[in-house]
Design a protein around this motif. Structure first.
Motif, PDB file in Angstrom:
ATOM      1  N   ARG A   7     -15.747   7.574  29.025  1.00 34.64           N
ATOM      2  CA  ARG A   7     -15.449   7.851  27.616  1.00 34.64           C
ATOM      3  C   ARG A   7     -14.470   6.820  27.058  1.00 34.64           C
ATOM      4  NH1 ARG A   7     -12.321  13.171  25.343  1.00 34.64           N
ATOM      5  NH2 ARG A   7     -12.162  12.367  23.243  1.00 34.64           N
ATOM      6  N   SER A   8     -14.658   6.471  25.800  1.00 36.71           N
ATOM      7  CA  SER A   8     -13.770   5.529  25.133  1.00 36.71           C
ATOM      8  C   SER A   8     -12.333   6.039  25.153  1.00 36.71           C
ATOM      9  CB  SER A   8     -14.214   5.337  23.681  1.00 36.71           C
ATOM     10  OG  SER A   8     -13.236   4.646  22.946  1.00 36.71           O
ATOM     11  N   LYS A   9     -11.395   5.118  25.295  1.00 39.07           N
ATOM     12  CA  LYS A   9      -9.978   5.469  25.226  1.00 39.07           C
ATOM     13  C   LYS A   9      -9.433   5.341  23.804  1.00 39.07           C
ATOM     14  CE  LYS A   9      -8.501   4.513  29.937  1.00 39.07           C
ATOM     15  NZ  LYS A   9      -7.446   3.857  30.709  1.00 39.07           N
ATOM     16  N   GLY A  10     -10.272   4.912  22.862  1.00 40.39           N
ATOM     17  CA  GLY A  10      -9.854   4.849  21.465  1.00 40.39           C
ATOM     18  C   GLY A  10      -9.278   3.512  21.036  1.00 40.39           C
ATOM     19  N   TYR A  11      -9.492   2.486  21.854  1.00 41.94           N
ATOM     20  CA  TYR A  11      -9.065   1.147  21.439  1.00 41.94           C
ATOM     21  C   TYR A  11      -9.999   0.095  22.021  1.00 41.94           C
ATOM     22  CZ  TYR A  11      -6.635   0.656  25.976  1.00 41.94           C
ATOM     23  OH  TYR A  11      -6.325   0.575  27.316  1.00 41.94           O
ATOM     24  N   ALA A  12      -9.905  -1.099  21.442  1.00 42.88           N
ATOM     25  CA  ALA A  12     -10.798  -2.186  21.850  1.00 42.88           C
ATOM     26  C   ALA A  12     -10.080  -3.515  21.692  1.00 42.88           C
ATOM     27  CB  ALA A  12     -12.062  -2.179  20.993  1.00 42.88           C
ATOM     28  N   PHE A  13     -10.681  -4.550  22.238  1.00 39.15           N
ATOM     29  CA  PHE A  13     -10.209  -5.921  22.060  1.00 39.15           C
ATOM     30  C   PHE A  13     -11.381  -6.765  21.581  1.00 39.15           C
ATOM     31  CE2 PHE A  13      -7.260  -4.160  25.126  1.00 39.15           C
ATOM     32  CZ  PHE A  13      -6.045  -4.570  24.604  1.00 39.15           C
ATOM     33  N   ALA A  14     -11.112  -7.643  20.641  1.00 40.24           N
ATOM     34  CA  ALA A  14     -12.127  -8.561  20.131  1.00 40.24           C
ATOM     35  C   ALA A  14     -11.572  -9.973  20.202  1.00 40.24           C
ATOM     36  CB  ALA A  14     -12.480  -8.220  18.687  1.00 40.24           C
ATOM     37  N   GLU A  15     -12.432 -10.906  20.485  1.00 33.35           N
ATOM     38  CA  GLU A  15     -12.056 -12.322  20.526  1.00 33.35           C
ATOM     39  C   GLU A  15     -12.780 -13.038  19.395  1.00 33.35           C
ATOM     40  OE1 GLU A  15      -9.973 -15.545  21.634  1.00 33.35           O
ATOM     41  OE2 GLU A  15      -9.835 -13.693  22.778  1.00 33.35           O
ATOM     42  N   GLU A  49     -10.038 -16.996  10.603  1.00 34.46           N
ATOM     43  CA  GLU A  49     -10.961 -15.879  10.420  1.00 34.46           C
ATOM     44  C   GLU A  49     -10.415 -14.613  11.071  1.00 34.46           C
ATOM     45  OE1 GLU A  49     -15.079 -18.513  10.226  1.00 34.46           O
ATOM     46  OE2 GLU A  49     -14.631 -17.396  12.051  1.00 34.46           O
ATOM     47  N   ALA A  50      -9.789 -14.778  12.229  1.00 35.68           N
ATOM     48  CA  ALA A  50      -9.207 -13.623  12.920  1.00 35.68           C
ATOM     49  C   ALA A  50      -8.095 -13.004  12.080  1.00 35.68           C
ATOM     50  CB  ALA A  50      -8.673 -14.044  14.287  1.00 35.68           C
ATOM     51  N   ARG A  51      -7.251 -13.827  11.499  1.00 38.26           N
ATOM     52  CA  ARG A  51      -6.160 -13.313  10.651  1.00 38.26           C
ATOM     53  C   ARG A  51      -6.717 -12.612   9.408  1.00 38.26           C
ATOM     54  NH1 ARG A  51      -1.609 -14.350  12.956  1.00 38.26           N
ATOM     55  NH2 ARG A  51      -1.289 -16.212  14.195  1.00 38.26           N
ATOM     56  N   GLU A  52      -7.810 -13.145   8.858  1.00 38.07           N
ATOM     57  CA  GLU A  52      -8.461 -12.487   7.714  1.00 38.07           C
ATOM     58  C   GLU A  52      -9.010 -11.124   8.113  1.00 38.07           C
ATOM     59  OE1 GLU A  52     -11.266 -14.705   5.344  1.00 38.07           O
ATOM     60  OE2 GLU A  52     -10.147 -16.564   5.699  1.00 38.07           O
ATOM     61  N   ALA A  53      -9.612 -11.042   9.288  1.00 43.30           N
ATOM     62  CA  ALA A  53     -10.154  -9.770   9.774  1.00 43.30           C
ATOM     63  C   ALA A  53      -9.031  -8.749   9.964  1.00 43.30           C
ATOM     64  CB  ALA A  53     -10.905  -9.980  11.087  1.00 43.30           C
ATOM     65  N   ILE A  54      -7.926  -9.186  10.553  1.00 41.71           N
ATOM     66  CA  ILE A  54      -6.783  -8.295  10.741  1.00 41.71           C
ATOM     67  C   ILE A  54      -6.274  -7.808   9.391  1.00 41.71           C
ATOM     68  CG2 ILE A  54      -4.366  -8.163  11.485  1.00 41.71           C
ATOM     69  CD1 ILE A  54      -5.198 -10.102  13.805  1.00 41.71           C
ATOM     70  N   VAL A  74      -5.819   0.416  13.418  1.00 40.62           N
ATOM     71  CA  VAL A  74      -4.622  -0.395  13.696  1.00 40.62           C
ATOM     72  C   VAL A  74      -5.158  -1.709  14.253  1.00 40.62           C
ATOM     73  CG1 VAL A  74      -2.562  -0.652  15.110  1.00 40.62           C
ATOM     74  CG2 VAL A  74      -3.176   1.602  14.179  1.00 40.62           C
ATOM     75  N   MET A  75      -4.856  -2.802  13.568  1.00 42.01           N
ATOM     76  CA  MET A  75      -5.328  -4.110  14.038  1.00 42.01           C
ATOM     77  C   MET A  75      -4.167  -5.076  14.053  1.00 42.01           C
ATOM     78  SD  MET A  75      -9.163  -4.544  12.553  1.00 42.01           S
ATOM     79  CE  MET A  75      -9.291  -6.113  13.357  1.00 42.01           C
ATOM     80  N   LYS A  76      -4.054  -5.811  15.165  1.00 38.57           N
ATOM     81  CA  LYS A  76      -3.009  -6.834  15.277  1.00 38.57           C
ATOM     82  C   LYS A  76      -3.389  -7.814  16.381  1.00 38.57           C
ATOM     83  CE  LYS A  76      -0.298  -3.718  18.189  1.00 38.57           C
ATOM     84  NZ  LYS A  76       0.947  -2.992  18.300  1.00 38.57           N
ATOM     85  N   GLN A  77      -2.695  -8.913  16.380  1.00 37.98           N
ATOM     86  CA  GLN A  77      -2.949  -9.904  17.421  1.00 37.98           C
ATOM     87  C   GLN A  77      -2.553  -9.286  18.756  1.00 37.98           C
ATOM     88  OE1 GLN A  77      -1.043 -13.699  16.851  1.00 37.98           O
ATOM     89  NE2 GLN A  77      -1.769 -14.501  18.798  1.00 37.98           N
ATOM     90  N   ALA A  78      -3.427  -9.402  19.744  1.00 41.25           N
ATOM     91  CA  ALA A  78      -3.151  -8.851  21.069  1.00 41.25           C
ATOM     92  C   ALA A  78      -2.165  -9.757  21.796  1.00 41.25           C
ATOM     93  CB  ALA A  78      -4.440  -8.734  21.867  1.00 41.25           C
ATOM     94  N   MET A  79      -1.251  -9.131  22.485  1.00 42.66           N
ATOM     95  CA  MET A  79      -0.273  -9.869  23.294  1.00 42.66           C
ATOM     96  C   MET A  79      -0.809  -9.974  24.724  1.00 42.66           C
ATOM     97  SD  MET A  79       2.194 -10.709  21.407  1.00 42.66           S
ATOM     98  CE  MET A  79       1.458 -10.733  19.776  1.00 42.66           C
ATOM     99  N   PRO A  80      -0.506 -11.095  25.388  1.00 43.94           N
ATOM    100  CA  PRO A  80      -0.980 -11.236  26.779  1.00 43.94           C
ATOM    101  C   PRO A  80      -0.323 -10.203  27.683  1.00 43.94           C
ATOM    102  CG  PRO A  80       0.174 -13.226  26.022  1.00 43.94           C
ATOM    103  CD  PRO A  80       0.211 -12.244  24.923  1.00 43.94           C
ATOM    104  N   ARG A  81      -1.066  -9.821  28.727  1.00 43.72           N
ATOM    105  CA  ARG A  81      -0.493  -8.904  29.713  1.00 43.72           C
ATOM    106  C   ARG A  81       0.673  -9.560  30.427  1.00 43.72           C
ATOM    107  NH1 ARG A  81      -5.209  -6.008  33.188  1.00 43.72           N
ATOM    108  NH2 ARG A  81      -5.540  -4.314  31.735  1.00 43.72           N
ATOM    109  N   ARG A  82       1.618  -8.723  30.828  1.00 44.03           N
ATOM    110  CA  ARG A  82       2.792  -9.266  31.561  1.00 44.03           C
ATOM    111  C   ARG A  82       2.634  -9.053  33.025  1.00 44.03           C
ATOM    112  NH1 ARG A  82       7.440  -7.169  27.486  1.00 44.03           N
ATOM    113  NH2 ARG A  82       6.859  -8.554  25.836  1.00 44.03           N
TER     114      ARG A  82
END
Length: 81
Positions: free
Chosen positions: A40-48, A54-59, A73-81
């Protein structure tokens, strides 16, 4: 640019989300995150999106809009630590 998309309706499919993002430009990948045990979906996704502009326009265009009955909720994804 990698984009975090949160507060998704659990029924949202990758193809539908891709079509919405493609209104702003090329989408190289999209992944709805799912629970490993239930599938089942966890309610979030990542898009590249390869083009940062164009990405900033989409956000900007989709953040806090209603999508399938939920406020995105849309924002630039941060890299995993």
């Amino acid at each position: 640019m990698n984009i975090y998309i949160g507060n998704l309706n659990y029924r949202v499919q990758e193809d539908n989300l891709r079509r919405s993002l493609q209104e702003y430009g090329d989408v190289s990948s999209i992944k709805v995150i799912k629970d490993h045990e239930t599938g089942r979906s966890k309610g979030y996704a990542f898009a590249e999106m390869p083009d940062e502009g164009e990405a900033r326009e989409a956000i900007g265009g989709l953040h806090e809009t209603q999508y399938e009955g939920r406020q995105l909720v849309m924002k630039q994804a941060m890299p995993r630590r």
